[in-house]
Write an enzyme that holds these catalytic residues in place. Structure first.
Site, PDB file in Angstrom:
ATOM      1  N   SER A  33       0.795  -1.234   0.000  1.00  0.00           N
ATOM      2  CA  SER A  33       0.000   0.000   0.000  1.00  0.00           C
ATOM      3  C   SER A  33       0.826   1.282   0.000  1.00  0.00           C
ATOM      4  CB  SER A  33      -0.975  -0.001   1.172  1.00  0.00           C
ATOM      5  OG  SER A  33      -2.048  -0.884   0.904  1.00  0.00           O
TER       6      SER A  33
ATOM      7  N   LYS B 294       0.153   3.428  -2.945  1.00  0.00           N
ATOM      8  CA  LYS B 294      -0.959   4.379  -2.998  1.00  0.00           C
ATOM      9  C   LYS B 294      -0.469   5.825  -3.136  1.00  0.00           C
ATOM     10  CE  LYS B 294      -4.543   1.779  -0.490  1.00  0.00           C
ATOM     11  NZ  LYS B 294      -3.903   0.473  -0.301  1.00  0.00           N
TER      12      LYS B 294
ATOM     13  N   SER C 198      -6.342   3.350   3.946  1.00  0.00           N
ATOM     14  CA  SER C 198      -5.685   2.414   3.023  1.00  0.00           C
ATOM     15  C   SER C 198      -6.710   1.509   2.336  1.00  0.00           C
ATOM     16  CB  SER C 198      -4.647   1.564   3.777  1.00  0.00           C
ATOM     17  OG  SER C 198      -3.652   1.090   2.887  1.00  0.00           O
TER      18      SER C 198
ATOM     19  N   ARG D 198       4.769  -1.778  12.709  1.00  0.00           N
ATOM     20  CA  ARG D 198       5.377  -0.899  11.703  1.00  0.00           C
ATOM     21  C   ARG D 198       5.420   0.550  12.194  1.00  0.00           C
ATOM     22  NH1 ARG D 198       1.265  -2.156   7.097  1.00  0.00           N
ATOM     23  NH2 ARG D 198      -0.008  -2.199   8.988  1.00  0.00           N
TER      24      ARG D 198
END
Length: 267
Positions: A71, A74, A119, A251
């Site tokens: 992602s 994006k 997302s 993360r």
């Protein structure tokens, strides 16, 4: 006169040395390594001091290993959609198709602002299909994004296709975005920078995006972005192995711990 020239040269050199000092100089790679070890996580991390052109890294060998962008794609997908006119701005609504997905926040209409915030995979898949393979390939190559290979399905290639990007390439891409040096209209780059904001206060602004390659056997995750304050910009990229959904939360957690440890979130 000779003494004055020598004195001037000394002051000049001292001034240059001071300009090259970085807050990152106060720490070592062990600072970051210890955070990864405490979280029992394998991965790499780089933070780059833009003003002083200095970096602090963990697991430098992995920084040039290429992975699916997941992602984090994006970011560029948004710019390509804007550049091609597939979507006119960050407010234009993309209608939900009514299919229930496992993330509740996805099950409604979205725009670029909310789509990148949550997302929303289906929305960006719809944008990619409208962009089409030819235009997508053109802009990915023109932007020199990763290995520039969009092999695979047009609405899946960043999730399980052939495109790959390294942590160092993520940093380079973010630098060019910050400087408006990507091959997109400046207004489109500025729009994407605006929708990337995840944290903002009187001291700093963080623009960032997560990524999770969950459709492949060896799952991995990203958190990439930059922290900007009044005097400097610090670009960062985290890449880590993910064994389960709980680890995916690390993360952002690891990145924030690093930024706090380096005192960048208290400036």
């Amino acid at each position: 006169m000779k003494y004055i020239l020598v004195l001037f040269a000394a002051f000049f050199l001292l001034g240059c040395e001071k300009q090259n000092e970085s807050i990152l100089d106060q720490y070592s790679t062990k600072t970051i390594q210890s955070i990864f070890e405490k979280e029992n996580t394998s991965g790499c991390f780089i933070i780059h001091d833009f003003k002083n052109n200095k970096s602090l890294v963990h697991n430098s060998a992995r920084l040039d290993s290429a992975y699916l962008p997941a992602s984090t794609f994006k970011i560029i997908n948004s710019m390509i959609a804007l550049e091609t006119g597939v979507i006119k701005d960050e407010k234009e609504i993309v209608k939900w198709d009514g299919k229930k997905r496992f993330v509740d926040a996805w099950n409604r209409d979205h725009n670029l602002e909310t789509g990148i915030k949550y997302s929303v995979v289906w929305m960006y898949q719809e944008l990619a299909r409208k962009i089409g393979k030819e235009r997508m390939s053109h802009w990915v190559k023109k932007a020199e994004y990763g290995n520039r290979n969009i092999g695979g399905k047009i609405d899946l290639f960043w999730l399980n296709g052939d495109i790959r990007i390294t942590a160092n390439q993520q940093i380079d891409f973010l630098k060019r975005l910050y400087l408006n040096q990507l091959p997109f209209e400046a207004k489109n780059q500025e729009t994407v920078k605006k929708i990337m904001i995840v944290e903002q206060n009187d001291s700093y602004t963080i623009r960032a995006k997560t990524g999770w390659a969950a459709r492949v056997k060896k799952q991995m995750g990203w958190y990439v972005g930059y922290l900007e304050n009044e005097s400097n910009v610090y670009f960062f990229a985290l890449n880590m192995d993910i064994r389960n959904s709980e680890e995916a939360k690390k993360r952002k957690e690891i990145t924030n711990k690093i930024l706090e440890t380096l005192t960048l979130k208290s400036l």
